[in-house]
Design a protein around this motif. Structure first.
Motif, PDB file in Angstrom:
ATOM      1  N   ARG A 163       3.176  78.196 -20.966  1.00 46.39           N
ATOM      2  CA  ARG A 163       4.160  78.925 -20.149  1.00 46.39           C
ATOM      3  C   ARG A 163       3.465  80.038 -19.386  1.00 46.39           C
ATOM      4  NH1 ARG A 163       9.808  78.076 -23.063  1.00 46.39           N
ATOM      5  NH2 ARG A 163       9.331  75.920 -23.580  1.00 46.39           N
ATOM      6  N   GLU A 203      14.391  84.981 -31.679  1.00 44.33           N
ATOM      7  CA  GLU A 203      14.534  83.526 -31.494  1.00 44.33           C
ATOM      8  C   GLU A 203      13.303  82.771 -31.984  1.00 44.33           C
ATOM      9  OE1 GLU A 203      15.044  82.132 -27.417  1.00 44.33           O
ATOM     10  OE2 GLU A 203      14.281  80.205 -28.111  1.00 44.33           O
ATOM     11  N   ILE A 204      13.549  81.772 -32.779  1.00 45.78           N
ATOM     12  CA  ILE A 204      12.438  80.968 -33.316  1.00 45.78           C
ATOM     13  C   ILE A 204      12.627  79.494 -32.945  1.00 45.78           C
ATOM     14  CG2 ILE A 204      13.602  81.022 -35.545  1.00 45.78           C
ATOM     15  CD1 ILE A 204      11.099  80.952 -36.993  1.00 45.78           C
ATOM     16  N   ILE A 205      13.903  79.116 -32.723  1.00 41.46           N
ATOM     17  CA  ILE A 205      14.240  77.744 -32.339  1.00 41.46           C
ATOM     18  C   ILE A 205      15.193  77.780 -31.150  1.00 41.46           C
ATOM     19  CG2 ILE A 205      15.787  75.839 -33.040  1.00 41.46           C
ATOM     20  CD1 ILE A 205      14.496  75.825 -35.756  1.00 41.46           C
ATOM     21  N   GLY A 206      14.983  76.861 -30.200  1.00 35.61           N
ATOM     22  CA  GLY A 206      15.936  76.695 -29.107  1.00 35.61           C
ATOM     23  C   GLY A 206      16.215  75.216 -28.962  1.00 35.61           C
ATOM     24  N   GLU A 227       8.907  69.586 -31.572  1.00 35.54           N
ATOM     25  CA  GLU A 227      10.200  69.231 -30.976  1.00 35.54           C
ATOM     26  C   GLU A 227      10.704  67.878 -31.494  1.00 35.54           C
ATOM     27  OE1 GLU A 227      10.536  70.695 -26.615  1.00 35.54           O
ATOM     28  OE2 GLU A 227       8.479  70.023 -26.838  1.00 35.54           O
ATOM     29  N   GLU A 271       4.682  82.536 -18.115  1.00 37.05           N
ATOM     30  CA  GLU A 271       5.623  83.652 -17.953  1.00 37.05           C
ATOM     31  C   GLU A 271       4.870  84.963 -18.121  1.00 37.05           C
ATOM     32  OE1 GLU A 271       8.747  83.357 -20.935  1.00 37.05           O
ATOM     33  OE2 GLU A 271       7.414  82.256 -22.244  1.00 37.05           O
ATOM     34  N   GLY A 293       9.023  77.119 -32.096  1.00 34.74           N
ATOM     35  CA  GLY A 293       7.762  77.769 -31.731  1.00 34.74           C
ATOM     36  C   GLY A 293       6.949  77.964 -33.005  1.00 34.74           C
ATOM     37  N   GLU A 345      11.925  72.917 -18.440  1.00 34.83           N
ATOM     38  CA  GLU A 345      12.885  74.010 -18.560  1.00 34.83           C
ATOM     39  C   GLU A 345      13.397  74.478 -17.197  1.00 34.83           C
ATOM     40  OE1 GLU A 345      14.307  74.979 -21.494  1.00 34.83           O
ATOM     41  OE2 GLU A 345      13.208  73.206 -22.079  1.00 34.83           O
ATOM     42  N   HIS A 362       4.164  73.757 -30.287  1.00 35.23           N
ATOM     43  CA  HIS A 362       5.572  73.485 -30.142  1.00 35.23           C
ATOM     44  C   HIS A 362       5.904  72.224 -30.923  1.00 35.23           C
ATOM     45  CE1 HIS A 362       8.799  73.768 -26.694  1.00 35.23           C
ATOM     46  NE2 HIS A 362       9.290  74.066 -27.860  1.00 35.23           N
ATOM     47  N   LEU A 409       3.137  83.743 -26.027  1.00 36.78           N
ATOM     48  CA  LEU A 409       1.791  83.256 -25.724  1.00 36.78           C
ATOM     49  C   LEU A 409       1.874  82.387 -24.479  1.00 36.78           C
ATOM     50  CD1 LEU A 409       0.670  82.050 -29.278  1.00 36.78           C
ATOM     51  CD2 LEU A 409      -0.327  83.962 -28.002  1.00 36.78           C
ATOM     52  N   GLY A 420      13.389  72.803 -30.124  1.00 37.61           N
ATOM     53  CA  GLY A 420      11.976  73.174 -30.099  1.00 37.61           C
ATOM     54  C   GLY A 420      11.770  74.342 -31.044  1.00 37.61           C
ATOM     55  N   ARG A 432       5.782  81.433 -33.897  1.00 33.32           N
ATOM     56  CA  ARG A 432       6.890  82.311 -34.314  1.00 33.32           C
ATOM     57  C   ARG A 432       7.272  82.019 -35.759  1.00 33.32           C
ATOM     58  NH1 ARG A 432      10.633  83.086 -29.054  1.00 33.32           N
ATOM     59  NH2 ARG A 432       8.945  83.688 -27.640  1.00 33.32           N
ATOM     60  N   SER A 478       7.127  71.850 -22.245  1.00 32.73           N
ATOM     61  CA  SER A 478       7.843  71.253 -23.376  1.00 32.73           C
ATOM     62  C   SER A 478       7.695  69.745 -23.296  1.00 32.73           C
ATOM     63  CB  SER A 478       9.335  71.625 -23.275  1.00 32.73           C
ATOM     64  OG  SER A 478      10.137  70.718 -23.990  1.00 32.73           O
ATOM     65  N   GLN A 510       9.910  67.753 -24.336  1.00 30.69           N
ATOM     66  CA  GLN A 510      11.267  67.234 -24.574  1.00 30.69           C
ATOM     67  C   GLN A 510      11.647  66.026 -23.712  1.00 30.69           C
ATOM     68  OE1 GLN A 510      14.503  70.045 -24.020  1.00 30.69           O
ATOM     69  NE2 GLN A 510      15.774  68.317 -23.381  1.00 30.69           N
ATOM     70  N   ARG A 548      22.103  66.972 -25.575  1.00 31.33           N
ATOM     71  CA  ARG A 548      21.739  66.709 -24.177  1.00 31.33           C
ATOM     72  C   ARG A 548      22.939  66.120 -23.430  1.00 31.33           C
ATOM     73  NH1 ARG A 548      17.665  69.726 -25.969  1.00 31.33           N
ATOM     74  NH2 ARG A 548      16.093  68.577 -27.151  1.00 31.33           N
TER      75      ARG A 548
HETATM   76  O1  4AD Z   1      13.863  77.674 -26.100  1.00 34.46           O
HETATM   77  P1  4AD Z   1      12.737  76.882 -25.493  1.00 34.46           P
HETATM   78  O2  4AD Z   1      12.289  77.251 -24.137  1.00 34.46           O
HETATM   79  O3  4AD Z   1      13.233  75.381 -25.557  1.00 34.46           O
HETATM   80  C1  4AD Z   1      12.569  74.305 -25.068  1.00 34.46           C
HETATM   81  O4  4AD Z   1      11.443  74.306 -24.627  1.00 34.46           O
HETATM   82  C2  4AD Z   1      13.314  73.028 -25.295  1.00 34.46           C
HETATM   83  N1  4AD Z   1      12.760  72.012 -24.386  1.00 34.46           N
HETATM   84  C3  4AD Z   1      13.202  72.636 -26.721  1.00 34.46           C
HETATM   85  C4  4AD Z   1      13.918  71.367 -27.084  1.00 34.46           C
HETATM   86  O5  4AD Z   1      15.128  71.352 -27.082  1.00 34.46           O
HETATM   87  N2  4AD Z   1      13.185  70.308 -27.371  1.00 34.46           N
HETATM   88  O6  4AD Z   1      11.504  76.926 -26.477  1.00 34.46           O
HETATM   89  C5  4AD Z   1      11.631  76.506 -27.803  1.00 34.46           C
HETATM   90  C6  4AD Z   1      10.915  77.477 -28.744  1.00 34.46           C
HETATM   91  C7  4AD Z   1      11.453  78.898 -28.699  1.00 34.46           C
HETATM   92  O7  4AD Z   1      12.572  79.046 -29.534  1.00 34.46           O
HETATM   93  C8  4AD Z   1      10.276  79.684 -29.211  1.00 34.46           C
HETATM   94  O8  4AD Z   1      10.208  79.652 -30.625  1.00 34.46           O
HETATM   95  C9  4AD Z   1       9.102  78.908 -28.659  1.00 34.46           C
HETATM   96  O9  4AD Z   1       9.556  77.618 -28.347  1.00 34.46           O
HETATM   97  N3  4AD Z   1       8.553  79.548 -27.450  1.00 34.46           N
HETATM   98  C10 4AD Z   1       7.443  80.300 -27.427  1.00 34.46           C
HETATM   99  N4  4AD Z   1       6.595  80.668 -28.405  1.00 34.46           N
HETATM  100  C11 4AD Z   1       5.544  81.441 -28.060  1.00 34.46           C
HETATM  101  N5  4AD Z   1       5.290  81.862 -26.808  1.00 34.46           N
HETATM  102  C12 4AD Z   1       6.117  81.516 -25.785  1.00 34.46           C
HETATM  103  N6  4AD Z   1       5.841  81.911 -24.535  1.00 34.46           N
HETATM  104  C13 4AD Z   1       7.248  80.702 -26.072  1.00 34.46           C
HETATM  105  N7  4AD Z   1       8.249  80.172 -25.345  1.00 34.46           N
HETATM  106  C14 4AD Z   1       9.028  79.479 -26.187  1.00 34.46           C
END
Ligand code: 4AD
Length: 454
Positions: A223, A378-381, A240, A225, A426, A162, A238, A233, A424, A429, A200, A202, A385
């Motif tokens: 993560r 947000e549940i999906i991102g 994907e 963060e 989560g 990311e 995850h 978390l 992706g 979530r 990820s 990905q 590409r």
């Molecule tokens: O939107 P994110 O960051 O997307 C990716 O990681 C891409 N590489 C995905 C892809 O295109 N293959 O994360 C995707 C999802 C988020 O929408 C969220 O549901 C979950 O991962 N997520 C978390 N869930 C729990 N705790 C966290 N710290 C999360 N960060 C992301």
């Protein structure tokens, strides 16, 4: 140890036959001639009533909350046709003293978080863990039936997918002044270069999809963060998928179809658990989910979403302007107040999204998609590409990325590049959304969050 699952006793209703069951005592009650126990072995949300005839000798310990027992007796028809067992023999497997923290009353989720090793024995966690398990199975079922290959991507990685600098470092040596600089330090470390826990799968998933066509990963992502919120978390599960020969609308179609499939499966396979969540966590939960799977999800562009937010007249904590990242309060406003259902937000400004996303012809936005759902946000991102070698390099350079670390990834754009994309999900979530449980710490066995590990 030969015994019958309590679920099977309930399902088969084999009245008049003998059975041996095992479990933990959930309640006990004494009366003049008989005593009653409720036993739970985790296979069912319901407890099995054991009837003890006081003319027979039974161990006193059997009446204590939390004690584990092996009970043999006849299955009989209790009130409203519910199976019970008339105990003939009771063996205490493990005693449980009076300071057992889980007493009969309903404990708060906050209190239960202080004992992750025991909270699994509550009805809430029994239901959460079963729904989680059925959701996982439904995810595999969905993809396996559609020719996707399940791949396992590495957890230790040398590249930050990311690009947000939220990677936990993996090292076997502590930093010390004896190294001249970072480079020398990493050169002496286990992998000979900087490594971290993957945020990820990905990038490696794309590599597999460029051969297998359609793949999905399902494993933990990490993560670092500093987000101490009810939906973050440090270690989350995850899922994907990555799809070759696909553009953004194809990715969106799979996301919607998958969600409808897994939620429909849980409603069908977990009726008792869903009744429990509807009664104790979110009134109307089942109707909300049925509504979700029977309607098309909404779609709105980021630019339009910003306009809706600005015109809302709401007093947001984070001000809204084209170019800002959407905060949870914005996401919830869009899905809960404007659309009142699940909504895909597409085409975000390129500055707030990752380097790998396909650049739109407007030069300002990328073909990204986030799925926002009421209650969670947000549940999906995901995204289509960037499949063009030169455009990808330009985006990476703009971000000051070290291209050497991504040479394998760039090769995919050199050798038979194809339009592709994925997303992706989560997993926690999703579990929150399906159960109505509002804190992510309560839908995973052992939550890892900033400042907390056990
Ligand atoms: O939107 P994110 O960051 O997307 C990716 O990681 C891409 N590489 C995905 C892809 O295109 N293959 O994360 C995707 C999802 C988020 O929408 C969220 O549901 C979950 O991962 N997520 C978390 N869930 C729990 N705790 C966290 N710290 C999360 N960060 C992301």
């Amino acid at each position: 140890m030969k015994h019958t699952d309590i679920k099977e006793v309930f399902d088969k209703k084999a009245f008049g036959t003998s059975a041996t069951v095992c479990g933990w005592v959930r309640t006990s009650r004494d009366s003049k001639n008989v005593a009653f126990l409720e036993l739970n072995d985790g296979t069912s949300l319901k407890h099995l009533q054991i009837v003890l005839d006081k003319e027979k000798e039974f161990p006193e310990e059997a009446m204590k909350l939390g004690t584990s027992l092996k009970v043999t007796g006849e299955i009989v028809e209790g009130r409203e046709g519910v199976p019970e067992i008339n105990a003939a023999e009771i063996a205490v497997l493990g005693t449980c003293p009076a300071d057992y923290p889980l007493q009969k009353k309903r404990h708060t989720l906050e209190f239960l978080r202080t004992m992750p090793h025991l909270r699994t024995r509550t009805n809430t966690f029994n239901a959460v863990l079963r729904v989680r398990s059925v959701l996982a199975e439904a995810i595999h079922e969905y993809f396996q039936a559609r020719n996707y290959v399940y791949v396992n991507t590495p957890l230790i990685t040398g590249s930050d997918c990311e690009g947000a600098g939220e990677m936990f470092q993996v090292t076997t040596i502590g930093y010390s002044n004896e190294y001249k600089n970072e480079e020398e330090y990493y050169a002496n470390d286990f992998f000979g270069r900087r490594a971290g826990l993957s945020v990820s799968g990905q990038l490696e998933g794309e590599m597999a999809a460029m051969a297998m066509g359609k793949i999905y990963t399902f494993g933990p992502s990490f993560r670092a963060e500093n987000s101490n919120t009810p939906k973050h978390l440090a270690e989350f599960w995850h899922m994907e998928p990555e799809i070759a020969f696909a553009e953004l609308p194809d990715v969106i179609e799979v996301a919607e179809d998958l969600l409808k499939h897994v939620i429909g499966t849980v409603l069908e396979k977990c009726p008792a658990e869903m009744d429990f969540f509807d009664a104790h966590f979110e009134k109307g939960l089942k109707d909300r989910l049925k509504d979700l799977i029977s309607h098309e999800f909404a779609t709105v562009t980021y630019t339009e979403a910003i306009r809706l937010l600005k015109e809302s007249g709401e007093d947001f904590v984070y001000p809204v302007e084209w170019g800002v990242d959407l905060q949870t309060e914005h996401e919830r406003y869009i899905s809960e107040k404007v659309f009142k259902r699940a909504v895909f937000v597409t085409d975000y400004p390129k500055e707030i999204k990752s380097f790998y996303m396909k650049q739109n012809p407007d030069g300002k936005t990328v073909a990204a998609v986030d799925l926002l759902v009421p209650g969670v946000g947000e549940i999906i991102g995901g995204s289509e590409r960037e499949a063009d070698y030169d455009k990808l390099i330009a985006a990476m350079k703009e971000r000051g990325m070290n291209l050497d670390l991504y040479s394998d990834y760039l090769d995919l754009r050199k050798f038979g590049s194809v339009p592709h994309g994925g997303f992706g999900l989560g997993f926690e979530r999703l579990v929150m959304y399906v159960t109505g449980v509002s804190n992510i710490r309560d839908v995973i066995l052992f939550p890892r969050t900033v400042g907390s590990i056990r």
